[in-house]
Design a protein around this motif. Sequence first.
Motif, PDB file in Angstrom:
ATOM      1  N   THR A 138       0.815  -1.213   0.000  1.00 42.70           N
ATOM      2  CA  THR A 138       0.000   0.000   0.000  1.00 42.70           C
ATOM      3  C   THR A 138       0.849   1.263   0.000  1.00 42.70           C
ATOM      4  O   THR A 138       0.566   2.208  -0.732  1.00 42.70           O
ATOM      5  N   ASP A 139       1.903   1.289   0.811  1.00 44.41           N
ATOM      6  CA  ASP A 139       2.693   2.508   0.933  1.00 44.41           C
ATOM      7  C   ASP A 139       4.070   2.178   1.500  1.00 44.41           C
ATOM      8  O   ASP A 139       4.339   1.034   1.910  1.00 44.41           O
ATOM      9  N   ARG A 140       4.891   3.183   1.524  1.00 49.17           N
ATOM     10  CA  ARG A 140       6.293   3.013   1.926  1.00 49.17           C
ATOM     11  C   ARG A 140       6.648   4.056   2.987  1.00 49.17           C
ATOM     12  O   ARG A 140       6.406   5.247   2.804  1.00 49.17           O
ATOM     13  N   THR A 141       7.215   3.580   4.086  1.00 50.65           N
ATOM     14  CA  THR A 141       7.682   4.485   5.130  1.00 50.65           C
ATOM     15  C   THR A 141       9.189   4.651   5.004  1.00 50.65           C
ATOM     16  O   THR A 141       9.942   3.679   5.195  1.00 50.65           O
ATOM     17  N   PRO A 142       9.672   5.841   4.644  1.00 51.55           N
ATOM     18  CA  PRO A 142      11.120   6.034   4.507  1.00 51.55           C
ATOM     19  C   PRO A 142      11.852   5.702   5.799  1.00 51.55           C
ATOM     20  O   PRO A 142      11.352   5.970   6.908  1.00 51.55           O
ATOM     21  N   ASN A 143      13.001   5.114   5.660  1.00 47.12           N
ATOM     22  CA  ASN A 143      13.782   4.679   6.814  1.00 47.12           C
ATOM     23  C   ASN A 143      15.240   5.041   6.576  1.00 47.12           C
ATOM     24  O   ASN A 143      16.112   4.173   6.506  1.00 47.12           O
TER      25      ASN A 143
END
Length: 279
Positions: free
Chosen positions: A197-202
């Motif tokens: 669904t989406d991407r959390t920057p890390n």
Amino acid sequence: MPYQPTVLMTAIDHSPEKSTGAAAVQRVSARPEQAALVDAVRTLYPLHHATSTRPPLKTSDLSEMHGQRVTMLFSNTGNLFNAPQLIAVQGRIVTHALTPLGLIHKGRRTRGTEITESNLVDAVPGWGDTAVNELRTRLAKTHALFPDTIAPLTAEVLDTIPPTNHSTDSPPVTTVLLTSTQLPGEERVHGCLRLITDRTPNPGDNAGDILNNVLITPPSYLTSEHGSIHTSQLPRNTAVLPTVTPLSLATALDLAHDINHQDPARSYLQALAALTPRP
């Protein structure tokens, strides 16, 4: 000429490439996205073809067939690239009390293949083109469950996944991955679908960004569920599938629920059909 098994599906790609001289050279490599597809087809084959009168084939079904001519469909990685293949092998069943169940290849007296639950896919009686083509047809029907076009998972694909939007609790599915996964100490399960669904920057973490997703699994010890995975945890053998849009997170969760609480095999096949475009 010695008998050679027939490769029906492979992750090995033979790409012709012109050299600077008069001769042409051939580049041979293993395609990770094709490997994911071959492994998935092998996993789904017994689920797709099983019926009440024809359950998935087991090694025990062959124990009374000593000496009989058969053409067997094997999964095989015995090649330079350790790439998955599905091959048709003609031979005679060998069942001795002191040796493993095996198939002596056509035209051979000693050369053969040990038959195990992990490499056995299917078998038909007899030799020749008719037997091989029967397995080819069955395999093609399972292959047809997947889209004609798949793509490799690249950094460019990951960059197209939108960042997490904290203002919504139900982001749409943007990317579907065909991949595999496993729990520590357990066998790897192929044919898994990750609905991203989406991407959390890390940033600054070698594990990579976090991909929020719904995991859809074929029947196995795994549970289909909502969760997340670091990009570094994705297996190399992963394919990107074209998707039917739009697909909401709620719909993805419903697909996972059906697999966990209804007929797992039928629900997985229904989920695959719902997720991928049909011709």
